[in-house]
Design an enzyme around this catalytic site. Structure first.
Site, PDB file in Angstrom:
ATOM      1  CD  GLU A  39      -2.799  -0.689  -0.077  1.00 49.98           C
ATOM      2  OE1 GLU A  39      -3.021   0.170  -0.792  1.00 49.98           O
ATOM      3  OE2 GLU A  39      -3.596  -1.774  -0.367  1.00 49.98           O
ATOM      4  CE1 TYR A 122      -6.570   3.097  -0.437  1.00 51.82           C
ATOM      5  CE2 TYR A 122      -4.286   3.284  -0.232  1.00 51.82           C
ATOM      6  CZ  TYR A 122      -5.221   2.567  -0.597  1.00 51.82           C
ATOM      7  OH  TYR A 122      -5.365   1.538  -1.313  1.00 51.82           O
ATOM      8  CG  ASP A 140      -7.869   4.454  -3.924  1.00 53.26           C
ATOM      9  OD1 ASP A 140      -9.286   4.411  -4.012  1.00 53.26           O
ATOM     10  OD2 ASP A 140      -7.366   3.811  -4.547  1.00 53.26           O
TER      11      ASP A 140
END
Length: 365
Positions: A39, A122, A140
């Site tokens: 991520e 996020y 996002d």
DNA sequence: CATACGTGGAC
DNA sequence: TGTCCAAGTAT
């Protein structure tokens, strides 16, 4: 949507995901370390770019303990070319933080994850939902696009309130089971079908639920008002060789642009006092004044300038050469060091630096 | 809230 | 060539 519609929507969407999800290396299990690393790498970066970096990084640093102990040079080498280098530094800090304060275990809620350096709203939502099945959205750019269209929601995503706004809109649509898969379905849909330009609505599994599709207004969403301007800057990069034939590299400060990386010594023309036609003298004066370093034979290499564009900067870099006034001179006041040509590639190199070395014909091969 | 922070690719 | 975009966060 009625509760019944929402359930049907979730089922449809997850069924599509099961049949169409991409086989990505960080999806092979739900190891929070791998979910986290992927991520962070994926922040503002496309999947295709991340893949080889993820492979190398996880091979070299397969867990928190290894990451926490890595030396900065190796860390940056693993990250070179990926950009936003503070991400790498924050990963290491976070690993140390997790080992020191969390017994080496990730907290399992988005709320707590946000306390870790480098993890914002996020990424916290993504880790919590994917690794720990917390029912929270991961908002996002894909989520902005998918849900602004689905709901014909014209909230301006340029505003910082946008994330909280869409989180509130998405929350009731999240399934209690498989929230992580739902969030990943949003990402896959956003990257393959609900794309910025030319969305493939005819192939979209949730077309029947999409308000903007029904009115043909898909391209009006998401609403984004802010535009980024690139400041244009002219610089000089210096090729300075000592009498052993090594080249001077400049070490950039830990914080800021290309933090911790090395480049050829750079001087912004703004920082020079004299006029254009006296550049060599101005560079000489600059190095004497700022680094107590005497240069001679400063000359324009007359090569095609290197152009490098950052998110907010547009650099045009002219290559100059110079010699040390005193071959024995120490460079104690200069933030950098000499490196033999064969070892220039040993340090982590930003793409900018690779361009400079190539233009100056200093690359290997 | 605005700005700094990389890079590569699409059009 | 210019512009915008791509799984954002820190300050």
């Amino acid at each position: 949507m009625t509760p019944k519609d929402i359930t049907a929507f979730q089922t449809t969407f997850l069924t599509w995901y099961d049949a169409n999800k991409r086989d990505l290396p960080w999806r092979r299990n739900h190891d929070p370390y791998l979910v986290w690393l992927s991520e962070v790498m994926l922040q503002q970066t496309q999947v295709q770019t991340v893949l080889p970096y993820f492979q190398r990084f996880t091979q070299a640093l397969p867990n928190l303990t290894a990451l926490a102990a890595v030396d900065d040079a190796q860390l940056l080498k693993l990250w070179e070319g990926l950009g936003y280098y503070s991400r790498a530094r924050n990963l290491k800090k976070a690993a140390q933080q997790l080992l020191a304060d969390y017994d080496g275990h990730f907290p399992q809620t988005a709320s707590e994850l946000e306390n870790i350096i480098g993890i914002g709203p996020y990424t916290a939502g993504a880790i919590a939902s994917i690794a720990f099945e917390e029912v929270v959205p991961a908002v996002d750019g894909n989520a902005y696009r998918v849900f602004s269209r689905l709901l014909a929601d014209d909230f301006d995503i340029s505003q910082s309130k946008a994330r909280a706004h869409f989180a509130q809109e998405i929350q009731p649509l999240l399934p209690k089971k498989r929230p992580g898969d739902f969030n990943q379905a949003v990402m896959d849909l956003g990257s393959s079908i609900c794309t910025t330009k030319d969305p493939a609505c005819l192939l979209c599994p949730i077309q029947a639920y999409c308000t903007s599709y029904q009115t043909g207004s898909q391209l009006d969403f998401p609403v984004k008002t802010k535009k980024i301007r690139q400041k244009k800057v002219q610089l000089i990069a210096l090729v300075i060789q000592n009498d052993q034939g090594a080249y001077l590299l400049q070490q950039r400060p830990e914080q800021g642009l290309l933090g911790g990386l090395t480049t050829l010594p750079l001087v912004a023309l703004d920082d020079l006092d004299l006029a254009e036609q006296t550049k060599p003298q101005a560079i000489q004066a600059y190095f004497a004044a700022n680094y107590d370093l005497a240069l001679t034979q400063v000359q324009d290499l007359k090569l095609k300038p290197v152009v490098h564009v950052f998110t907010h900067l547009h650099w045009t870099i002219h290559l100059f050469a110079a010699k040390l006034g005193d071959p024995q001179a120490d460079v104690a006041y200069f933030p950098g060091y000499f490196v033999p040509k064969a070892q220039l590639g040993n340090q982590a190199q930003a793409t900018l630096q690779k361009k400079l070395l190539k233009r100056a014909n200093l690359s290997k091969k």
